[in-house]
Design a protein around this motif. Structure first.
Motif, PDB file in Angstrom:
ATOM      1  N   PHE A 120       0.818  -1.218   0.000  1.00 15.92           N
ATOM      2  CA  PHE A 120       0.000   0.000   0.000  1.00 15.92           C
ATOM      3  C   PHE A 120       0.844   1.258   0.000  1.00 15.92           C
ATOM      4  N   ALA A 121       2.006   1.192   0.638  1.00 12.85           N
ATOM      5  CA  ALA A 121       2.902   2.348   0.636  1.00 12.85           C
ATOM      6  C   ALA A 121       3.413   2.620  -0.768  1.00 12.85           C
ATOM      7  N   MET A 122       3.749   1.540  -1.484  1.00 13.57           N
ATOM      8  CA  MET A 122       4.259   1.693  -2.863  1.00 13.57           C
ATOM      9  C   MET A 122       3.172   2.225  -3.777  1.00 13.57           C
ATOM     10  N   THR A 123       1.939   1.687  -3.626  1.00 11.89           N
ATOM     11  CA  THR A 123       0.857   2.160  -4.490  1.00 11.89           C
ATOM     12  C   THR A 123       0.461   3.578  -4.143  1.00 11.89           C
ATOM     13  N   ALA A 124       0.594   3.935  -2.859  1.00 10.67           N
ATOM     14  CA  ALA A 124       0.275   5.309  -2.452  1.00 10.67           C
ATOM     15  C   ALA A 124       1.294   6.277  -3.013  1.00 10.67           C
ATOM     16  N   ALA A 125       2.535   5.825  -3.181  1.00 15.75           N
ATOM     17  CA  ALA A 125       3.595   6.691  -3.711  1.00 15.75           C
ATOM     18  C   ALA A 125       3.443   6.900  -5.207  1.00 15.75           C
ATOM     19  N   LEU A 126       2.595   6.094  -5.880  1.00 12.78           N
ATOM     20  CA  LEU A 126       2.390   6.231  -7.325  1.00 12.78           C
ATOM     21  C   LEU A 126       1.526   7.445  -7.599  1.00 12.78           C
ATOM     22  N   PRO A 127       1.420   7.885  -8.860  1.00  8.33           N
ATOM     23  CA  PRO A 127       0.591   9.041  -9.223  1.00  8.33           C
ATOM     24  C   PRO A 127      -0.856   8.833  -8.820  1.00  8.33           C
ATOM     25  N   ALA A 128      -1.675   9.904  -9.041  1.00  7.45           N
ATOM     26  CA  ALA A 128      -3.029   9.972  -8.506  1.00  7.45           C
ATOM     27  C   ALA A 128      -3.885   8.799  -8.937  1.00  7.45           C
ATOM     28  N   ALA A 129      -3.698   8.315 -10.177  1.00  6.93           N
ATOM     29  CA  ALA A 129      -4.531   7.220 -10.665  1.00  6.93           C
ATOM     30  C   ALA A 129      -4.149   5.931  -9.957  1.00  6.93           C
ATOM     31  N   GLU A 130      -4.917   5.572  -8.862  1.00  8.81           N
ATOM     32  CA  GLU A 130      -4.606   4.397  -8.060  1.00  8.81           C
ATOM     33  C   GLU A 130      -5.465   3.229  -8.504  1.00  8.81           C
ATOM     34  N   ALA A 131      -4.997   2.054  -8.182  1.00 11.65           N
ATOM     35  CA  ALA A 131      -5.721   0.817  -8.459  1.00 11.65           C
ATOM     36  C   ALA A 131      -6.222   0.794  -9.892  1.00 11.65           C
ATOM     37  N   VAL A 132      -5.311   1.023 -10.817  1.00 11.25           N
ATOM     38  CA  VAL A 132      -5.654   1.008 -12.235  1.00 11.25           C
ATOM     39  C   VAL A 132      -5.784  -0.426 -12.700  1.00 11.25           C
ATOM     40  N   THR A 133      -6.864  -0.645 -13.513  1.00 13.79           N
ATOM     41  CA  THR A 133      -7.068  -1.980 -14.063  1.00 13.79           C
ATOM     42  C   THR A 133      -6.885  -1.943 -15.575  1.00 13.79           C
ATOM     43  N   GLN A 134      -6.793  -3.127 -16.160  1.00 14.53           N
ATOM     44  CA  GLN A 134      -6.659  -3.204 -17.618  1.00 14.53           C
ATOM     45  C   GLN A 134      -7.913  -2.658 -18.300  1.00 14.53           C
ATOM     46  N   LYS A 135      -9.048  -2.798 -17.636  1.00 11.04           N
ATOM     47  CA  LYS A 135     -10.302  -2.281 -18.188  1.00 11.04           C
ATOM     48  C   LYS A 135     -10.260  -0.758 -18.286  1.00 11.04           C
ATOM     49  N   ASP A 136      -9.664  -0.146 -17.242  1.00  7.72           N
ATOM     50  CA  ASP A 136      -9.527   1.323 -17.279  1.00  7.72           C
ATOM     51  C   ASP A 136      -8.678   1.751 -18.469  1.00  7.72           C
ATOM     52  N   ILE A 137      -7.582   1.039 -18.684  1.00  7.12           N
ATOM     53  CA  ILE A 137      -6.689   1.371 -19.810  1.00  7.12           C
ATOM     54  C   ILE A 137      -7.407   1.144 -21.139  1.00  7.12           C
ATOM     55  N   ASP A 138      -8.169   0.059 -21.226  1.00 10.11           N
ATOM     56  CA  ASP A 138      -8.903  -0.231 -22.460  1.00 10.11           C
ATOM     57  C   ASP A 138      -9.945   0.852 -22.740  1.00 10.11           C
ATOM     58  N   ASN A 139     -10.596   1.337 -21.666  1.00  7.49           N
ATOM     59  CA  ASN A 139     -11.580   2.417 -21.840  1.00  7.49           C
ATOM     60  C   ASN A 139     -10.920   3.688 -22.370  1.00  7.49           C
ATOM     61  N   LEU A 140      -9.735   3.991 -21.817  1.00  3.50           N
ATOM     62  CA  LEU A 140      -9.009   5.173 -22.287  1.00  3.50           C
ATOM     63  C   LEU A 140      -8.599   5.011 -23.749  1.00  3.50           C
ATOM     64  N   LYS A 141      -8.162   3.809 -24.100  1.00  3.20           N
ATOM     65  CA  LYS A 141      -7.766   3.568 -25.491  1.00  3.20           C
ATOM     66  C   LYS A 141      -8.985   3.670 -26.417  1.00  3.20           C
ATOM     67  N   SER A 142     -10.140   3.229 -25.930  1.00  5.32           N
ATOM     68  CA  SER A 142     -11.364   3.348 -26.708  1.00  5.32           C
ATOM     69  C   SER A 142     -11.724   4.817 -26.931  1.00  5.32           C
ATOM     70  N   GLN A 143     -11.531   5.630 -25.873  1.00  8.66           N
ATOM     71  CA  GLN A 143     -11.756   7.070 -26.013  1.00  8.66           C
ATOM     72  C   GLN A 143     -10.797   7.674 -27.032  1.00  8.66           C
TER      73      GLN A 143
END
Length: 280
Positions: free
Chosen positions: A26-49
């Motif tokens: 959780f510390a490592m994921t918290a240190a990542l940029p604002a977009a947390e708990a990114v899934t492949q579906k989220d990326i696919d949606n962005l690519k669709s956009q």
């Protein structure tokens, strides 16, 4: 008893290790940029956009190209209309010069006609006065001619002289009348030519007015095309910005997603290593 205690101690340590790994994850994921708990579906949606934005950009670009072609055609048409209008202006100017020239010639013929009529009237008055004078002398003049003649030949000569004077007067009158008629005919012909030229000029003016209206219509079309092109260009800029934003989000999401996968994998490897050590 000691074995049981060792098992409990091992369980406590394993539990503490799992909690530590969870906290690290959780510390490592918290240190990542604002977009947390990114899934492949989220990326696919962005690519669709992104694909949708690309399709919209392509569609708008086609419209811009079509408008550009239409504008070029309208500009060519406007150029041709301007050339036609310029030619008509020159023709109208020439017609005006011809009309003015005809007017001058008509004025000149009117002066000539007036002079011819005046000359004819003057000579006619003189002729009438001469005939009147001869009539007033009447037979006296003819008897005088008869008795004053030295011979029959002389008498004939004097009578012929009187007839020649009469014939001459008649010829002069005929010539004056013919001259007057010639001037009148020339004036009428000039007036007819002037009227024809004025009619031709009126026709040219009508053609020019029609071309000016057509030119105004073409200019309005060009303005409308320019306005539409401006709207589409603005929309294209907005889509470019949106595409750049979505591309940035996709890159960030993929980066975050890869980091999450790496962190999870590392946590799993660390847990397995600790477990192996504990079991050893």
């Amino acid at each position: 008893m000691q074995h049981i205690l060792c098992s409990k101690e091992r369980g406590k340590r394993l539990g503490a290790l799992v909690m530590t790994l969870v906290m690290v994850f959780f510390a490592m994921t918290a240190a990542l940029p604002a977009a947390e708990a990114v899934t492949q579906k989220d990326i696919d949606n962005l690519k669709s956009q992104a694909a949708s934005l690309k399709e919209q950009k392509s569609d708008i670009q086609k419209k811009l190209d079509k408008l550009s072609n239409s504008k070029n055609s309208a500009l060519d048409q406007k150029f041709l209309l301007e050339e036609k209008i310029n030619v008509l202006r020159e023709q109208i100017a020439l017609s005006e010069q011809s009309i003015q020239e005809y007017g001058k010639q008509i004025d000149q013929k009117e002066e000539e006609l007036a002079a011819a009529k005046e000359e004819e009237a003057k000579y006619y008055d003189e002729f009438c006065e001469r005939v009147r004078s001869m009539e007033e002398r009447g037979n006296v003049s003819y008897w005088a001619v008869l008795f004053n003649a030295n011979s029959f030949s002389d008498l004939l000569d004097q009578i012929n002289a009187i007839s020649e004077v009469m014939d001459y007067d008649n010829e002069v009158m005929d010539n004056l009348a013919a001259a007057r008629q010639a001037v009148a005919d020339a004036k009428a012909e000039l007036e007819e030519s002037k009227a024809a030229e004025e009619s031709a000029k009126a026709d040219l003016e009508t053609q020019k007015a029609d071309l000016v209206k057509e030119q105004a219509s073409v200019e309005a079309t060009i303005q409308e095309i320019t306005s539409q092109s401006s709207v589409y260009a603005q929309k294209m800029d907005e889509l470019e910005d949106d595409s750049a934003s979505v591309s940035s989000q996709i890159a960030q999401a993929e980066k975050t997603y890869q980091a999450q996968i790496a962190a999870q994998k590392k946590a799993e490897e660390e847990a397995a290593r600790k477990k192996a050590e504990e079991e050893a």
